[in-house]
Design a protein around this motif. Structure first.
Motif, short mmCIF file in Angstrom:
data_model
loop_
_atom_site.label_atom_id
_atom_site.label_comp_id
_atom_site.label_asym_id
_atom_site.label_seq_id
_atom_site.Cartn_x
_atom_site.Cartn_y
_atom_site.Cartn_z
N MET A 1 0.85 -1.19 0.00
CA MET A 1 0.00 0.00 0.00
C MET A 1 0.88 1.23 0.00
N GLY A 2 0.55 2.16 -0.88
CA GLY A 2 1.29 3.40 -0.94
C GLY A 2 0.38 4.59 -0.77
N ILE A 3 0.89 5.55 -0.04
CA ILE A 3 0.16 6.81 0.12
C ILE A 3 0.53 7.69 -1.08
N ARG A 4 -0.47 8.15 -1.79
CA ARG A 4 -0.25 9.01 -2.96
C ARG A 4 -0.40 10.48 -2.56
N ILE A 5 0.15 11.35 -3.37
CA ILE A 5 0.01 12.79 -3.17
C ILE A 5 -1.34 13.23 -3.71
N ILE A 6 -2.08 13.97 -2.90
CA ILE A 6 -3.38 14.49 -3.31
C ILE A 6 -3.15 15.82 -4.02
N VAL A 7 -3.62 15.89 -5.27
CA VAL A 7 -3.46 17.13 -6.02
C VAL A 7 -4.48 18.16 -5.53
N LYS A 8 -4.10 19.40 -5.64
CA LYS A 8 -4.93 20.50 -5.16
C LYS A 8 -5.45 21.34 -6.32
N ASP A 9 -6.62 21.92 -6.11
CA ASP A 9 -7.17 22.89 -7.05
C ASP A 9 -6.19 24.06 -7.13
N PRO A 10 -5.77 24.54 -8.29
CA PRO A 10 -6.38 24.41 -9.61
C PRO A 10 -5.69 23.41 -10.55
N ASP A 11 -5.19 22.30 -10.08
CA ASP A 11 -4.57 21.31 -10.97
C ASP A 11 -5.56 20.94 -12.08
N PRO A 12 -5.12 20.99 -13.35
CA PRO A 12 -6.04 20.76 -14.47
C PRO A 12 -6.70 19.37 -14.48
N VAL A 13 -6.07 18.36 -13.89
CA VAL A 13 -6.67 17.02 -13.89
C VAL A 13 -8.00 17.01 -13.14
N LEU A 14 -8.18 17.94 -12.21
CA LEU A 14 -9.43 18.03 -11.45
C LEU A 14 -10.59 18.56 -12.30
N ARG A 15 -10.28 19.12 -13.47
CA ARG A 15 -11.31 19.71 -14.33
C ARG A 15 -11.60 18.86 -15.58
N GLU A 16 -10.97 17.70 -15.67
CA GLU A 16 -11.16 16.83 -16.83
C GLU A 16 -12.22 15.78 -16.54
N ARG A 17 -12.88 15.34 -17.60
CA ARG A 17 -13.75 14.15 -17.47
C ARG A 17 -12.82 12.95 -17.48
N ALA A 18 -12.86 12.16 -16.43
CA ALA A 18 -11.98 11.00 -16.30
C ALA A 18 -12.35 9.92 -17.32
N VAL A 19 -11.37 9.12 -17.67
CA VAL A 19 -11.49 8.09 -18.69
C VAL A 19 -12.04 6.80 -18.09
N GLU A 20 -12.94 6.15 -18.82
CA GLU A 20 -13.51 4.88 -18.37
C GLU A 20 -12.43 3.81 -18.28
N VAL A 21 -12.53 2.98 -17.27
CA VAL A 21 -11.59 1.88 -17.07
C VAL A 21 -12.03 0.69 -17.92
N THR A 22 -11.09 0.14 -18.67
CA THR A 22 -11.38 -1.03 -19.51
C THR A 22 -10.51 -2.23 -19.14
N LYS A 23 -9.43 -2.00 -18.40
CA LYS A 23 -8.53 -3.09 -18.00
C LYS A 23 -8.63 -3.30 -16.50
N PHE A 24 -9.06 -4.48 -16.10
CA PHE A 24 -9.20 -4.84 -14.70
C PHE A 24 -8.07 -5.80 -14.37
N ASN A 25 -6.99 -5.24 -13.85
CA ASN A 25 -5.77 -6.03 -13.63
C ASN A 25 -5.07 -5.60 -12.35
N SER A 26 -3.87 -6.07 -12.16
CA SER A 26 -3.13 -5.78 -10.93
C SER A 26 -2.83 -4.29 -10.78
N ASN A 27 -2.68 -3.56 -11.90
CA ASN A 27 -2.46 -2.11 -11.80
C ASN A 27 -3.68 -1.42 -11.21
N LEU A 28 -4.88 -1.83 -11.62
CA LEU A 28 -6.10 -1.26 -11.06
C LEU A 28 -6.23 -1.64 -9.59
#
Length: 161
Positions: A1-28
């Motif tokens: 388990m890894g703690i990730r960095i939480i991005v803060k507003d106004p990071d552009p990724v927070l304003r994008e429509r996220a992409v649908e997941v199609t691969k259900f694997n160990s990375n997910l």
């Protein structure tokens, strides 16, 4: 388990429509595990993948009720009923809270970490948390839809979503 960095507003990724997941694997699976660890470490009740800089339709929620940790991939709200107005915060927008009008009851459909479809219903605080996280997947922040926004930096910090 890894703690990730939480991005803060106004990071552009927070304003994008996220992409649908199609691969259900160990990375997910690792992403979901890391998201839960990050949410708990930050004392939040929900986290969406864009909040850690990953534009994928993945959320985790745990409001401290009998449901415990809920992981949902490609979540979609398919039905809504009633209204509730209440306070929200966000791990990506520290020191601000807002009063947000949400549905009182929702029905969601999505997939688990292995791609199996499932549906669930949520009310009250759990419904609020899900709506907040699904908004993140669509590039919407609570400050965009709040009736009012207020600075809580001078008060005790509440639990963010």
């Amino acid at each position: 388990m890894g703690i990730r960095i939480i991005v803060k507003d106004p990071d552009p990724v927070l304003r994008e429509r996220a992409v649908e997941v199609t691969k259900f694997n160990s990375n997910l699976h690792k992403l979901l595990t890391d998201m839960a660890a990050t949410m708990y470490d930050a004392e939040g009740v929900g986290l969406a993948a864009p909040q850690i800089g990953i534009s994928k339709r993945v959320i985790v929620v745990d409001v401290g009720d009998e449901h415990g940790l809920i992981e949902m991939v490609n979540p979609e709200i398919v039905e809504r009923k009633g209204d509730q107005l209440g306070p929200e915060g966000c791990l990506s927008i520290p020191n601000l809270n807002g009063d947000v009008l949400r549905s009182q009851w929702i029905k969601l459909k999505g997939q688990d970490r292995d791609g199996n479809p499932f549906e669930m219903e949520a009310t009250d605080y759990l419904a609020r948390a899900f709506q907040h996280e699904v908004d993140h997947l669509n590039g919407v922040l609570f400050t965009d839809i709040a009736d009012s926004v207020y600075d809580i930096s001078q008060r005790q910090r509440g639990r963010g979503e």
